[in-house]
Motif scaffolding. Structure first.
Motif, PDB file in Angstrom:
ATOM      1  N   ASN A  78      19.719   1.500   8.339  1.00 35.25           N
ATOM      2  CA  ASN A  78      19.909   0.898   7.019  1.00 35.25           C
ATOM      3  C   ASN A  78      18.811  -0.086   6.639  1.00 35.25           C
ATOM      4  N   MET A  79      18.077  -0.611   7.603  1.00 35.16           N
ATOM      5  CA  MET A  79      17.106  -1.660   7.321  1.00 35.16           C
ATOM      6  C   MET A  79      15.747  -1.184   6.815  1.00 35.16           C
ATOM      7  N   PRO A  80      15.174  -0.081   7.277  1.00 38.81           N
ATOM      8  CA  PRO A  80      13.831   0.294   6.815  1.00 38.81           C
ATOM      9  C   PRO A  80      13.644   0.370   5.297  1.00 38.81           C
ATOM     10  N   PRO A  81      14.580   0.913   4.508  1.00 34.79           N
ATOM     11  CA  PRO A  81      14.352   0.904   3.056  1.00 34.79           C
ATOM     12  C   PRO A  81      14.222  -0.509   2.481  1.00 34.79           C
ATOM     13  N   THR A  82      15.008  -1.436   2.997  1.00 26.46           N
ATOM     14  CA  THR A  82      14.926  -2.819   2.529  1.00 26.46           C
ATOM     15  C   THR A  82      13.589  -3.425   2.933  1.00 26.46           C
ATOM     16  N   LEU A  83      13.149  -3.151   4.149  1.00 26.23           N
ATOM     17  CA  LEU A  83      11.865  -3.686   4.599  1.00 26.23           C
ATOM     18  C   LEU A  83      10.700  -3.111   3.797  1.00 26.23           C
ATOM     19  N   ARG A  84      10.816  -1.869   3.355  1.00 27.31           N
ATOM     20  CA  ARG A  84       9.746  -1.300   2.515  1.00 27.31           C
ATOM     21  C   ARG A  84       9.656  -2.029   1.174  1.00 27.31           C
ATOM     22  N   VAL A  86      10.570  -5.184   0.739  1.00 28.07           N
ATOM     23  CA  VAL A  86      10.026  -6.494   1.097  1.00 28.07           C
ATOM     24  C   VAL A  86       8.507  -6.409   1.215  1.00 28.07           C
ATOM     25  N   ALA A  87       7.992  -5.327   1.807  1.00 24.62           N
ATOM     26  CA  ALA A  87       6.539  -5.165   1.944  1.00 24.62           C
ATOM     27  C   ALA A  87       5.875  -5.088   0.566  1.00 24.62           C
ATOM     28  N   GLN A  88       6.501  -4.401  -0.365  1.00 20.08           N
ATOM     29  CA  GLN A  88       5.941  -4.328  -1.724  1.00 20.08           C
ATOM     30  C   GLN A  88       5.922  -5.703  -2.378  1.00 20.08           C
ATOM     31  N   LEU A  89       6.999  -6.446  -2.220  1.00 14.71           N
ATOM     32  CA  LEU A  89       7.074  -7.796  -2.802  1.00 14.71           C
ATOM     33  C   LEU A  89       6.097  -8.747  -2.123  1.00 14.71           C
ATOM     34  N   ARG A  90       5.919  -8.587  -0.829  1.00 19.09           N
ATOM     35  CA  ARG A  90       4.925  -9.382  -0.098  1.00 19.09           C
ATOM     36  C   ARG A  90       3.519  -9.069  -0.606  1.00 19.09           C
ATOM     37  N   ASP A  91       3.223  -7.789  -0.725  1.00 20.54           N
ATOM     38  CA  ASP A  91       1.890  -7.374  -1.163  1.00 20.54           C
ATOM     39  C   ASP A  91       1.594  -7.819  -2.597  1.00 20.54           C
ATOM     40  N   ALA A  92       2.637  -7.965  -3.401  1.00 23.03           N
ATOM     41  CA  ALA A  92       2.476  -8.444  -4.777  1.00 23.03           C
ATOM     42  C   ALA A  92       2.384  -9.966  -4.836  1.00 23.03           C
ATOM     43  N   PHE A 129      16.274 -14.596   1.140  1.00 20.66           N
ATOM     44  CA  PHE A 129      14.989 -15.271   1.271  1.00 20.66           C
ATOM     45  C   PHE A 129      14.976 -16.555   0.469  1.00 20.66           C
ATOM     46  N   ASP A 130      14.120 -17.458   0.886  1.00 19.71           N
ATOM     47  CA  ASP A 130      13.691 -18.564   0.032  1.00 19.71           C
ATOM     48  C   ASP A 130      12.400 -18.083  -0.612  1.00 19.71           C
ATOM     49  N   LEU A 131      12.272 -18.260  -1.910  1.00 17.99           N
ATOM     50  CA  LEU A 131      11.030 -17.888  -2.586  1.00 17.99           C
ATOM     51  C   LEU A 131       9.971 -18.957  -2.357  1.00 17.99           C
ATOM     52  N   PRO A 132       8.710 -18.550  -2.201  1.00 19.59           N
ATOM     53  CA  PRO A 132       7.643 -19.545  -2.134  1.00 19.59           C
ATOM     54  C   PRO A 132       7.591 -20.330  -3.443  1.00 19.59           C
ATOM     55  N   PRO A 133       7.121 -21.550  -3.418  1.00 19.52           N
ATOM     56  CA  PRO A 133       7.178 -22.421  -4.601  1.00 19.52           C
ATOM     57  C   PRO A 133       6.092 -22.132  -5.648  1.00 19.52           C
ATOM     58  N   ASN A 134       5.976 -20.884  -6.070  1.00 19.01           N
ATOM     59  CA  ASN A 134       5.062 -20.533  -7.163  1.00 19.01           C
ATOM     60  C   ASN A 134       5.853 -20.532  -8.460  1.00 19.01           C
ATOM     61  N   SER A 135       5.295 -21.086  -9.506  1.00 19.85           N
ATOM     62  CA  SER A 135       6.030 -21.269 -10.755  1.00 19.85           C
ATOM     63  C   SER A 135       6.441 -19.960 -11.412  1.00 19.85           C
ATOM     64  N   ASP A 136       5.744 -18.869 -11.150  1.00 16.66           N
ATOM     65  CA  ASP A 136       6.074 -17.616 -11.832  1.00 16.66           C
ATOM     66  C   ASP A 136       6.776 -16.592 -10.938  1.00 16.66           C
ATOM     67  N   ASN A 137       7.184 -16.983  -9.729  1.00 10.02           N
ATOM     68  CA  ASN A 137       7.813 -16.030  -8.812  1.00 10.02           C
ATOM     69  C   ASN A 137       9.088 -15.411  -9.367  1.00 10.02           C
ATOM     70  N   VAL A 138       9.931 -16.193  -9.987  1.00  8.68           N
ATOM     71  CA  VAL A 138      11.193 -15.660 -10.496  1.00  8.68           C
ATOM     72  C   VAL A 138      10.914 -14.640 -11.589  1.00  8.68           C
ATOM     73  N   ALA A 139      10.038 -14.958 -12.513  1.00  8.26           N
ATOM     74  CA  ALA A 139       9.714 -14.021 -13.597  1.00  8.26           C
ATOM     75  C   ALA A 139       9.105 -12.741 -13.028  1.00  8.26           C
ATOM     76  N   ARG A 140       8.213 -12.870 -12.058  1.00  6.77           N
ATOM     77  CA  ARG A 140       7.586 -11.689 -11.462  1.00  6.77           C
ATOM     78  C   ARG A 140       8.588 -10.859 -10.669  1.00  6.77           C
ATOM     79  N   LEU A 141       9.495 -11.531  -9.969  1.00  6.52           N
ATOM     80  CA  LEU A 141      10.529 -10.825  -9.217  1.00  6.52           C
ATOM     81  C   LEU A 141      11.455 -10.071 -10.166  1.00  6.52           C
TER      82      LEU A 141
END
Length: 172
Positions: A78-84, A86-92, A129-141
């Motif tokens: 069940n975890m690999p699809p979620t990790l994929r 996460v990898a996209q969000l990390r790369d972005a 997750f805790d989001l990193p403190p970037n001002s536009d993270n929520v909008a981008r997410l």
């Protein structure tokens, strides 16, 4: 000065998260290695550091539970699809995988942590997750969720503006 000395003398020194994980891992190394090998074989290892991927819940201390747990092997797929995702969000640049705060939870931990009876954490499909403190993270997410979420079966939830839930158990 005497009061300051007394207060510092009584302070509780807790081991660091790294030290706690190392201590836990010492008695769980074979199962952690098996889980890591499974994730590697599914092209999803190293997306989230194992120490973070095995965290049970933010409130583990309050619940009198363990901080780390390996999910049962039948839930590993069940975890690999979620990790994929996460990898996209990390790369972005939206998510920092080291800031995973809650992943697999057994029923007792899930109940104590305030999870629903249908929690995707119990299925090993969810990561908070805790989001990193970037001002536009929520909008981008949110934009990522709107445009790519349906195809990824991405469930997204907000506990606070910077504490989020992700799973791949249906777009919602």
């Amino acid at each position: 000065l005497t009061l300051a000395f007394a207060l510092t003398s009584c302070s509780v020194i807790r081991p660091s998260p790294e030290a706690r994980y190392k201590r836990w891992h010492a008695s769980h190394a074979p199962e952690v290695q098996e889980y890591s090998a499974f994730l590697q074989s599914n092209a999803s290892a190293d997306t989230v550091p194992m120490q973070a991927l095995l965290r049970t819940a933010r409130r583990w201390r309050l619940c009198g539970n363990i901080e780390f747990a390996t999910p049962p092997p039948e839930l590993w797929p069940n975890m690999p699809p979620t990790l994929r995702v996460v990898a996209q969000l990390r790369d972005a640049g939206i998510l920092d995988p080291t800031l995973a705060r809650s992943v697999y939870r057994d029923e007792a931990m899930n109940t104590c942590a305030g999870g629903s009876s249908g929690s995707k954490h119990r299925e090993n499909r969810a990561i908070d997750f805790d989001l990193p403190p970037n001002s536009d993270n929520v909008a981008r997410l949110c934009e990522f969720w709107r445009t790519q979420g349906p195809a990824l079966n991405l469930g997204l939830g907000f506990y606070t503006p910077t504490a989020i839930h992700l799973d791949t158990a249906g777009f919602r």
